[in-house]
Design an enzyme around this catalytic site. Structure first.
Site, short mmCIF file in Angstrom:
data_model
loop_
_atom_site.label_atom_id
_atom_site.label_comp_id
_atom_site.label_asym_id
_atom_site.label_seq_id
_atom_site.Cartn_x
_atom_site.Cartn_y
_atom_site.Cartn_z
N ASP A 157 0.80 -1.23 0.00
CA ASP A 157 0.00 0.00 0.00
C ASP A 157 0.83 1.28 0.00
OD1 ASP A 157 0.78 0.39 2.73
OD2 ASP A 157 -1.17 1.30 3.14
N GLU A 158 2.09 1.16 -0.30
CA GLU A 158 2.98 2.32 -0.18
C GLU A 158 3.91 2.41 -1.38
OE1 GLU A 158 5.82 3.37 3.27
OE2 GLU A 158 4.71 1.58 3.81
N1 DCP Z 1 -0.07 -4.38 8.02
C1 DCP Z 1 0.11 -5.59 8.68
N2 DCP Z 1 0.75 -5.63 9.87
C2 DCP Z 1 1.21 -4.49 10.44
C3 DCP Z 1 1.06 -3.26 9.78
C4 DCP Z 1 0.40 -3.24 8.57
O1 DCP Z 1 -0.32 -6.63 8.17
N3 DCP Z 1 1.83 -4.55 11.62
C5 DCP Z 1 -0.80 -4.37 6.75
C6 DCP Z 1 -2.23 -3.96 6.96
C7 DCP Z 1 -2.31 -2.56 6.49
C8 DCP Z 1 -1.24 -2.51 5.42
O2 DCP Z 1 -0.24 -3.44 5.85
O3 DCP Z 1 -3.59 -2.24 5.96
C9 DCP Z 1 -0.61 -1.15 5.28
O4 DCP Z 1 0.04 -0.74 6.46
P1 DCP Z 1 0.01 0.74 6.96
O5 DCP Z 1 1.00 0.88 8.04
O6 DCP Z 1 0.10 1.68 5.80
O7 DCP Z 1 -1.42 0.88 7.64
P2 DCP Z 1 -2.81 1.16 7.00
O8 DCP Z 1 -2.76 1.37 5.54
O9 DCP Z 1 -3.77 0.10 7.44
O10 DCP Z 1 -3.22 2.50 7.73
P3 DCP Z 1 -2.69 3.99 7.48
O11 DCP Z 1 -3.91 4.76 7.09
O12 DCP Z 1 -2.15 4.43 8.80
O13 DCP Z 1 -1.67 3.94 6.40
MG MG Z 2 -1.36 2.68 4.69
#
Ligand code: DCP
Ligand code: MG
Length: 627
Positions: free
Chosen positions: A198-199
């Site tokens: 996602d990055e």
């Molecule tokens: N992820 C995971 N375990 C973690 C952190 C993240 O499996 N410890 C996965 C789930 C997230 C995805 O990776 O959806 C992307 O991580 P992000 O840190 O970018 O978190 P999110 O996209 O969920 O939230 P944000 O809006 O803070 O980016």
């Molecule tokens: Mg994210």
């Protein structure tokens, strides 16, 4: 010196209980932190996780104490000398500042949760988490208000938010949506660097110029296109380098953006009050060490304490800290062909069910093979990474005669590696392939890699500056802070000198489609693996087996290098051939005996004289002989 905040027995012990679960992510600003800390403390007390956290705390305390002792030994003249060294270094680093590129970091909002909400709109507006009672992968922003966050066990999440809805993970879906986002990113930068599902990092310099539009407009347009194509929102940060762009993308999350102009003053002002923990590469351990020993909590203070930094840490680590203080970061795009490894990993509820473990391994092999074939990669070192139910991280590797990329080949060898560990209860499995066929020379002689001038490299810290999931350190410097005395430092400086050698271009991090780089361990993993790190990296930067110099920020190369020795040893054991590598004694390494610059015959001589066969367990952290 400053008291460590990591210690302390208080009547409210949770107040000093800072874990990944209590570290705020975007959307958690208004959370009752103390309540979260108390719940996490009470619910995890006595668990394996808790024990592991305690080990980590003890480790940090020890590090802080050691450094405090070293600090106290510094004389006024030492401090004044180090201050001069630091000031000179700051000028050199400043001279590398590149404000010519515009970088955009894009990060999807609550990615897995958002994808799940797309497929089930009834989840909209309700607190929900993706994952299970044992592990949450992510939580939506409604759940974050209660303190629920990624990596937290689901049962703690439920305690914090009784209404919390759980949705199981579905990686196929996330990969599908990730691919859609990447099609959009490609329009803005065909060489964009995907850091995780996602990055991504995009160099938008050219597109801004060609279309005569501002970076702000590009960021807005890109986010709108991502939304049109996927129905998902994302956040963006724009800055002159990747390190800062990543910090910026978090500022207006969710569904927001922040643009930092390409001006020195803007960067310096921005960085000055920034908490060090916001920097990719500075996690809990480094944060606690810097705060505990030097009272540093903002980036600006890195410069204010520059003399102490140079006195206490290795050159590569202090370079990283000083660069952070200056707001420097990577600006050039590494070439994909220089990528060093490709990997994936999967976390799940701890299980010892062998059928389940092999099934997961099969899925990972399949995904890895697809990723490798997409990029036309074949490699011959396969590494299996395991995290046990008690959070111990192990890696097992094999180097093969032939290059592989097919699912069946990967699986065949991965199964062998896993089978050797059974019975075992695991919560994570990862696979990694390295030593690609384009890596000419590297598999047979890792010492050949000590080339380009590290100091002069603008991107010398790029491995520290990106690719990390939020809140993790990728700098094993945190586990290997230089504990050399000031006189040792002088020797180290001599060895490093102006021709300090290492990988100038660390590009293994580029274009990580669908993978999370295994060497970018989360902090608990780093600490668990620090035993291995300590065994292998002497005085912070030298391999204790062959003497190759690799600064701590070159995490991926270190992993690869360690894999290489591991695989070599495994094969030696199997074939009972004398090991080719030599073992330097700690004093030799401290004295800067740098075999990377020695002739082959000298190496062999050393090998005969000083070499000793190291048992395989040495690498696995079991029965490790003390150095
Ligand atoms: N992820 C995971 N375990 C973690 C952190 C993240 O499996 N410890 C996965 C789930 C997230 C995805 O990776 O959806 C992307 O991580 P992000 O840190 O970018 O978190 P999110 O996209 O969920 O939230 P944000 O809006 O803070 O980016
Ligand atoms: Mg994210």
């Amino acid at each position: 010196m400053v008291e460590s905040e990591t210690s302390g027995d208080t009547a409210q012990p949770w107040q000093s209980y800072h874990t990944a679960y209590t570290n705020a992510k975007a959307g958690m600003e208004g959370v009752d932190k103390e309540k979260v800390q108390r719940v996490v403390y009470e619910m995890s007390k006595g668990s394996k996780y808790f024990e592991n956290e305690e080990r980590k705390e003890a480790f940090i305390r020890q590090k802080v104490e050691n450094l405090q002792v070293q600090c106290a030994k510094l004389t006024e003249s030492d401090i004044s000398n180090y201050q001069k060294v630091a000031e000179k270094r700051i000028l050199e680093l400043e001279a590398t500042r590149d404000l010519s590129r515009v970088w955009l970091h894009v990060d999807m909002d609550a990615f897995y949760a958002a994808v799940e909400t797309l497929s089930n709109p009834s989840l909209k507006g309700k607190p929900m988490a993706v994952g299970s009672m044992s592990m949450i992968s992510t939580a939506n922003y409604e759940a974050r208000k209660f303190g629920v966050r990624a990596a937290m066990p689901g049962f703690i999440g439920r305690k914090l938010c009784p209404e919390l809805i759980f949705v199981p993970t579905d990686f196929k879906k996330y990969t599908y949506y990730s691919d859609l986002t990447r099609k959009v990113f490609q329009r803005y930068d065909p060489n964009f660097m995907a850091a995780s599902l996602d990055e991504a990092y995009l160099d938008i310099t050219a597109v801004c110029k060609e279309r005569s539009v501002t970076s702000e407009e590009i960021a807005r347009e890109l986010r709108a296109h991502v939304y049109e194509e996927t129905g998902l929102t994302c956040s963006a940060g724009v800055a002159p380098n990747r390190l800062i762009a990543k910090v910026c993308s978090d500022i207006n999350k969710p569904n927001g953006q922040f643009v930092l102009p390409n001006e020195r003053m803007a960067v310096v002002t921005f960085i000055s009050s920034l908490p060090i923990r916001k920097i990719g590469g500075i996690g809990k351990v480094t944060e606690n060490i810097l705060r505990g020993v030097l009272g540093i909590s903002t980036c600006e203070q890195m410069l204010q304490k520059c003399g102490y930094i140079c006195a206490l840490f290795s050159q590569s680590t202090s370079d990283f800290f000083l660069s952070v203080g200056l707001g420097l970061g990577a600006t050039s795009t590494p070439q994909a062909r220089l990528r060093k490894s490709i990997s994936n990993e999967r976390t799940f509820s701890a299980t010892e069910d062998e059928a389940q473990l092999f099934k997961k391994l099969e899925e990972l092999a399949e995904m890895l093979s697809v990723d490798m074939q997409k990029e036309g990669l074949c490699g011959r070192t396969l590494t299996l990474k395991l995290k046990t139910a008690s959070f111990e991280v192990r890696t097992r590797a094999v180097t093969l005669q032939k290059y592989i990329s097919s699912r069946d080949d990967i699986l065949k060898h991965a199964v062998k590696l896993l089978r050797a560990e059974l019975p075992i209860s695991l919560r994570l499995i990862g696979l990694r392939v390295s030593h690609f066929n384009e890596d000419r020379g590297s598999p047979s002689d890792p010492t050949q890699k000590t080339i380009t001038n590290f100091i002069a490299s603008k991107d010398s810290h790029k491995s520290s500056s990106f690719l990390l999931p939020d809140g993790t350190d990728n700098d094993p410097g945190q586990t290997s802070v230089n504990e050399a005395s000031s006189s040792d430092y002088n020797e180290v400086s001599k060895v490093l000198g102006s021709d300090n050698c290492s990988f100038g271009e660390q590009s293994g991090n580029s274009i990580l489609y669908n993978v999370t780089c295994m060497s970018n361990l989360r902090e608990d993993e780093q600490l668990n693996s620090c035993k291995d790190e300590k065994l292998l990296w002497f005085d912070d930067y030298k391999c204790s087996i062959c003497g190759i110099e690799l600064p701590p920020s070159f995490v991926e190369e270190r992993q690869e290098h360690s894999d290489f020795h591991l695989a070599e040893k495994l094969q030696m054991e199997e074939s009972s051939i004398q090991p080719r590598s030599i073992m330097l004694s700690p004093s030799q390494i401290r004295k800067g005996k740098n075999i990377t610059t020695q002739s082959k015959s000298k190496k062999q001589k050393l090998s005969r004289k000083e070499g000793r066969h190291m048992p395989i367990d040495y690498f696995f952290g079991k029965n490790a002989p003390s150095l």
